[in-house]
Enzyme design. Structure first.
Site, PDB file in Angstrom:
ATOM      1  N   HIS A 133      -5.481   4.708   1.775  1.00  0.00           N
ATOM      2  CA  HIS A 133      -4.060   4.701   2.149  1.00  0.00           C
ATOM      3  C   HIS A 133      -3.253   5.378   1.033  1.00  0.00           C
ATOM      4  O   HIS A 133      -3.494   5.110  -0.144  1.00  0.00           O
ATOM      5  CB  HIS A 133      -3.591   3.257   2.345  1.00  0.00           C
ATOM      6  CG  HIS A 133      -2.161   3.163   2.757  1.00  0.00           C
ATOM      7  ND1 HIS A 133      -1.723   3.495   4.022  1.00  0.00           N
ATOM      8  CD2 HIS A 133      -1.052   2.822   2.057  1.00  0.00           C
ATOM      9  CE1 HIS A 133      -0.414   3.344   4.083  1.00  0.00           C
ATOM     10  NE2 HIS A 133       0.020   2.942   2.903  1.00  0.00           N
ATOM     11  N   ASP A 169      -3.477  -2.230   7.074  1.00  0.00           N
ATOM     12  CA  ASP A 169      -3.496  -1.979   5.619  1.00  0.00           C
ATOM     13  C   ASP A 169      -3.378  -3.263   4.802  1.00  0.00           C
ATOM     14  O   ASP A 169      -2.746  -3.282   3.742  1.00  0.00           O
ATOM     15  CB  ASP A 169      -2.372  -0.992   5.232  1.00  0.00           C
ATOM     16  CG  ASP A 169      -2.499   0.330   5.975  1.00  0.00           C
ATOM     17  OD1 ASP A 169      -3.636   0.739   6.276  1.00  0.00           O
ATOM     18  OD2 ASP A 169      -1.456   0.962   6.254  1.00  0.00           O
TER      19      ASP A 169
HETATM   20  C1  GRF Z   1      -4.485  10.682   3.720  1.00  0.00           C
HETATM   21  O1  GRF Z   1      -3.418  10.666   2.795  1.00  0.00           O
HETATM   22  C2  GRF Z   1      -4.736   9.311   4.284  1.00  0.00           C
HETATM   23  O2  GRF Z   1      -4.605   8.285   3.366  1.00  0.00           O
HETATM   24  C3  GRF Z   1      -3.652   9.242   5.320  1.00  0.00           C
HETATM   25  O3  GRF Z   1      -3.640  10.514   5.907  1.00  0.00           O
HETATM   26  C4  GRF Z   1      -4.133  11.457   4.971  1.00  0.00           C
HETATM   27  C5  GRF Z   1      -5.331  12.128   5.580  1.00  0.00           C
HETATM   28  O4  GRF Z   1      -5.599  13.330   4.932  1.00  0.00           O
HETATM   29  N1  GRF Z   1      -3.875   8.174   6.253  1.00  0.00           N
HETATM   30  P1  GRF Z   1      -6.896  14.196   5.272  1.00  0.00           P
HETATM   31  O5  GRF Z   1      -7.016  14.269   6.778  1.00  0.00           O
HETATM   32  O6  GRF Z   1      -8.081  13.534   4.639  1.00  0.00           O
HETATM   33  O7  GRF Z   1      -6.600  15.536   4.670  1.00  0.00           O
END
Ligand code: GRF
Length: 225
Positions: A133, A169
């Site tokens: 997160h 979360d």
């Molecule tokens: C990450 O920051 C994750 O925590 C959030 O969305 C983003 C996903 O990024 N839920 P990616 O798809 O791994 O580039």
């Protein structure tokens, strides 16, 4: 080297889970919904034999995303389990659990997977389903962690890797890393900087878990022996 398997014991009030991966290389199933840069970081880390894991499969809740394309380019099996293809959310939850279980994961990693799973999935992968997160939980959970932290005016935010539970979360924290907020940040610049730290934290945390095992006692997670 053969390591011990999985142990789950205790009562609902004080449950203890201790997990050691029972093979030389742990099998990861990674769930994505978008760009998949966290997935890419895991794929890259797994290329090093000493990392201790392989991405056995990548699953998504929607087709046509870059996360799936990254897996395909790396020769990793993929599957798509769309809510719209099931009569009920509960049926989707069972379908997703079956699809993931088919790849025999030691650890399931939600990496930008934008769905809340249900009780069947949570029960099946209890103690070995983790998420990342882009905020320092318990602050700023939910879909807009980066925006909410920025709007609140915090000077320090970051990212959290945690065990997934039935809440949004709310599960036990495994690891966190801080990222300073700059005066000129907007949601885009802050999220991109958080994601740099988030990818490193995820790779380090998954590696430490698969190589050293982990245990969960109440809300306290211990990684390594
Ligand atoms: C990450 O920051 C994750 O925590 C959030 O969305 C983003 C996903 O990024 N839920 P990616 O798809 O791994 O580039």
């Amino acid at each position: 080297m053969r390591r011990a398997g999985r142990l789950l014991e205790g009562t609902a009030a004080g449950r203890t889970a201790a997990v050691m991966v029972g093979r030389m290389k742990a099998r990861l199933v990674v769930l994505v919904s978008g760009a998949g840069t966290n997935l890419q970081a895991l794929i890259d880390a797994c290329a090093d034999q000493s990392y201790g894991a392989d991405v056995a499969a990548v699953g998504a809740d929607r087709p046509g995303i870059e996360g799936l394309a990254r897996a395909e380019r790396a020769g990793i099996p993929t599957f798509v389990t769309r809510v719209a293809d099931y009569p009920t959310r509960a049926a989707w939850d069972r379908g997703l659990a079956e699809a993931v279980a088919a790849f025999g994961p030691d650890l399931v990693v939600s990496a930008g997977f934008m769905k809340l799973v249900g009780p069947v999935f949570l029960d099946r992968f209890e103690g070995r389903f983790i998420n990342t997160h882009p905020a320092l939980l318990p602050a700023f959970g939910g879909m807009h962690g980066v925006r909410d932290a920025l709007e609140y005016g915090v000077k320090l935010t970051g990212c959290t890797v945690f065990m997934v539970d039935a809440g949004t979360d709310t599960g036990p924290v495994i690891a966190q890393a801080a990222v300073p907020v700059r005066d000129d940040d907007d949601v885009g610049t802050l999220h991109e900087r958080v994601k740099v730290t988030e990818r490193a934290l995820l790779v380090d945390t998954v590696g430490a878990m698969v190589r050293g095992g982990w245990s969960v006692q109440g809300r306290r997670v211990k990684v390594g022996r």
